[in-house]
Design a protein around this motif. Structure first.
Motif, short mmCIF file in Angstrom:
data_model
loop_
_atom_site.label_atom_id
_atom_site.label_comp_id
_atom_site.label_asym_id
_atom_site.label_seq_id
_atom_site.Cartn_x
_atom_site.Cartn_y
_atom_site.Cartn_z
N ALA A 116 0.87 -1.17 0.00
CA ALA A 116 0.00 0.00 0.00
C ALA A 116 0.91 1.22 0.00
O ALA A 116 1.68 1.43 0.94
N THR A 117 0.84 2.00 -1.07
CA THR A 117 1.82 3.07 -1.29
C THR A 117 1.12 4.37 -1.65
O THR A 117 0.17 4.37 -2.43
N LEU A 118 1.65 5.46 -1.09
CA LEU A 118 1.18 6.81 -1.42
C LEU A 118 2.35 7.60 -1.99
O LEU A 118 3.45 7.59 -1.42
N ILE A 119 2.10 8.30 -3.10
CA ILE A 119 3.11 9.18 -3.70
C ILE A 119 2.49 10.56 -3.88
O ILE A 119 1.44 10.71 -4.50
N ASN A 120 3.15 11.55 -3.32
CA ASN A 120 2.70 12.94 -3.47
C ASN A 120 3.72 13.67 -4.34
O ASN A 120 4.91 13.73 -4.01
N ILE A 121 3.25 14.22 -5.45
CA ILE A 121 4.13 14.88 -6.41
C ILE A 121 3.79 16.37 -6.45
O ILE A 121 2.61 16.75 -6.55
N THR A 122 4.84 17.16 -6.40
CA THR A 122 4.65 18.61 -6.54
C THR A 122 5.84 19.19 -7.29
O THR A 122 6.85 18.52 -7.51
N PRO A 132 14.17 19.22 4.57
CA PRO A 132 13.16 19.75 5.51
C PRO A 132 11.74 19.66 4.97
O PRO A 132 10.79 19.44 5.74
N ILE A 133 11.58 19.83 3.65
CA ILE A 133 10.25 19.73 3.05
C ILE A 133 9.70 18.31 3.22
O ILE A 133 8.55 18.10 3.62
N ALA A 134 10.55 17.31 2.92
CA ALA A 134 10.12 15.92 3.06
C ALA A 134 9.87 15.57 4.52
O ALA A 134 8.91 14.87 4.85
N GLN A 135 10.72 16.09 5.41
CA GLN A 135 10.55 15.80 6.84
C GLN A 135 9.22 16.34 7.35
O GLN A 135 8.52 15.69 8.14
N GLU A 136 8.85 17.52 6.90
CA GLU A 136 7.57 18.10 7.32
C GLU A 136 6.40 17.28 6.77
O GLU A 136 5.40 17.08 7.46
N ALA A 137 6.55 16.79 5.53
CA ALA A 137 5.46 16.01 4.93
C ALA A 137 5.31 14.66 5.63
O ALA A 137 4.18 14.22 5.90
N PHE A 138 6.43 14.02 5.97
CA PHE A 138 6.36 12.71 6.62
C PHE A 138 6.08 12.81 8.12
O PHE A 138 5.52 11.89 8.73
N LEU A 161 5.33 2.15 7.92
CA LEU A 161 3.90 2.19 7.64
C LEU A 161 3.26 3.31 8.45
O LEU A 161 3.54 3.46 9.64
N ASP A 162 2.41 4.12 7.78
CA ASP A 162 1.71 5.17 8.51
C ASP A 162 0.52 4.56 9.25
O ASP A 162 0.34 3.33 9.30
#
Length: 425
Positions: A116-122, A132-138, A161-162
């Protein structure tokens, strides 16, 4: 099958992917014979969104509903569901594209969740500090990251796993090509799936090790029994035990062979996907490919070692079985040789006894024959015929009668032996 063979090159194509998208992929490990159920669920989903159903033999199907794109894929062991959901460019995992699907249908999907995978693209920002951007998102600092495609994309991966059981990826991409981005997304999804599919063999390998340990200990005990003084009864018992061990190992090998072979195939796919991602090091972070292989590589070597150990035990049991069987055959042959020698000796004794009986029989025939002639001679003399005395008649007739009796018995014996020889032929 020409059309199918040609179409295989275009199976499961990469989906063009614009920036500002949240993509979820759910992969179900299907039980045996669940392919038709998988297809029926997709058909139901199409009906709910008012889209065309997939063909009965389809392995790939797209469903479009407003801004949402749903892709279904049928793989060898898995059924995969991918949902594309546009975003406003916020790097957040609070939403989940799978929530746009009917909850009852999700719960009824055949099989068990493997990936089960989530990918957020921007869009990639101009700044150089992306960690820091990835750390805030995770919401955690424990993640792997790589620079890809010559630095045009930054990819961070949180393999923990979240709360809903998803692994998460963040992609900051400066590419202008939606297709290039789509291929990268596809490879990341496949990387996450194939690493988990390969690791399915590790529990199987660990479960097989105690059984192999017992068989090795049993084989050692049987070898010690074999090393003792040869005994046909014990050797046969050991041979029976070896056959049972060989059967048990063959069953174990049959149970694990497919999983180990599949693991090697998936591991090869993982290596290919990592190579095609064209990773570069993101300063201060472990690369995604390095993280995946750090534990996947040893796990695959463990599976290889277990498979090799299984084959070694089977080979050793087979070798010991042949050795013991040869020893049993030699022992039995020795016993048969002794029995044949005893039978031969008995036959010779019977032959001597028979020859002795033949001599006695000739004497008996002579005795009775001569006695009859003596009675005849006496009768002839009593009626006044000129005839030699009975004693002279007996003396003359005895050797003649004995010779005749002896030769007659020999002729009869020769005729019987000749008839037996003809029967044997």
């Amino acid at each position: 099958d020409r059309q199918k063979i040609v179409e295989e090159s275009f199976a499961r194509p990469a989906q063009p992917c614009p920036v500002n998208h949240l993509i979820a992929r759910l992969v179900m490990h299907r039980p045996e014979g669940a392919a038709s159920d998988d297809h029926s669920h997709v058909a139901t989903l199409c009906d709910q969104f008012g889209c065309a159903r997939p063909a009965p033999d389809a392995r790939y199907h797209q469903i479009r509903a407003d801004d949402i794109l749903i892709i279904w894929e049928r793989l060898t062991e898995f059924g995969a569901y991918t949902v594309f959901l546009p975003t406003d460019g916020t790097l957040s995992f609070d939403a989940n594209p799978l929530d746009s699907l009917p909850s009852d249908l999700l719960k009824a999907l055949p099989g068990k969740v493997l990936s089960a995978t989530l990918i957020n693209i921007t869009q990639r920002p101009e700044q150089e500090q992306y960690h820091p951007i990835a750390q805030e998102a995770f919401g955690t600092a424990d993640f792997a990251a790589s620079s890809m495609r010559g630095g045009s994309a930054y990819v961070a991966a949180d393999f923990h796993l979240d709360r809903r059981g998803f692994t998460r990826f963040v992609i900051l991409d400066a590419s202008k090509s939606d297709m290039v981005r789509g291929r990268m997304v596809q490879r990341l999804f496949e990387l996450d799936l194939y690493r988990l599919a390969a690791l399915l063999a590790l529990p199987v390998a660990r479960q097989a090790q105690p059984e192999m340990g017992r068989r090795e200990a049993e084989l050692g005990a049987l070898l010690e029994t074999m090393a003792a003084q040869p005994d046909v009864k014990k050797d046969r018992e050991v041979l029976h035990a070896l056959s049972l061990s060989a059967a048990a190992m063959e069953v174990l090998g049959t149970r694990t062979a497919y999983r180990f072979a599949a693991a090697q195939a998936y591991y090869t796919l993982v290596l290919e996907r990592i190579e095609r991602l064209r990773e570069d090091r993101a300063e201060g972070r472990e690369r995604i490919g390095v993280f995946v292989l750090r534990r996947l590589g040893p796990a695959m070597r463990t599976c290889d070692a277990v498979a090799a150990r299984q084959n070694a035990i089977i080979t050793q049991i087979d070798r010991v079985t042949h050795l013991l069987a040869a020893r049993v055959e030699v022992t039995v042959a020795q016993q048969q040789e002794g029995l044949l020698h005893s039978m031969s000796k008995s036959g010779r004794q019977q032959l001597r006894l028979q020859e002795t009986v033949e001599g006695l029989s000739a004497i008996a025939v002579t005795y009775y024959g001569v006695g009859i002639l003596i009675y005849v001679a006496k009768g002839l003399i009593d009626i006044g015929l000129p005839f030699p005395s009975p004693t002279v008649v007996g003396a003359v007739a005895a050797p003649i009668m004995f010779f005749w009796a002896w030769t007659s018995l020999k002729r009869i014996k020769k005729r019987v032996l000749k008839a037996e020889a003809a029967d044997e032929k």
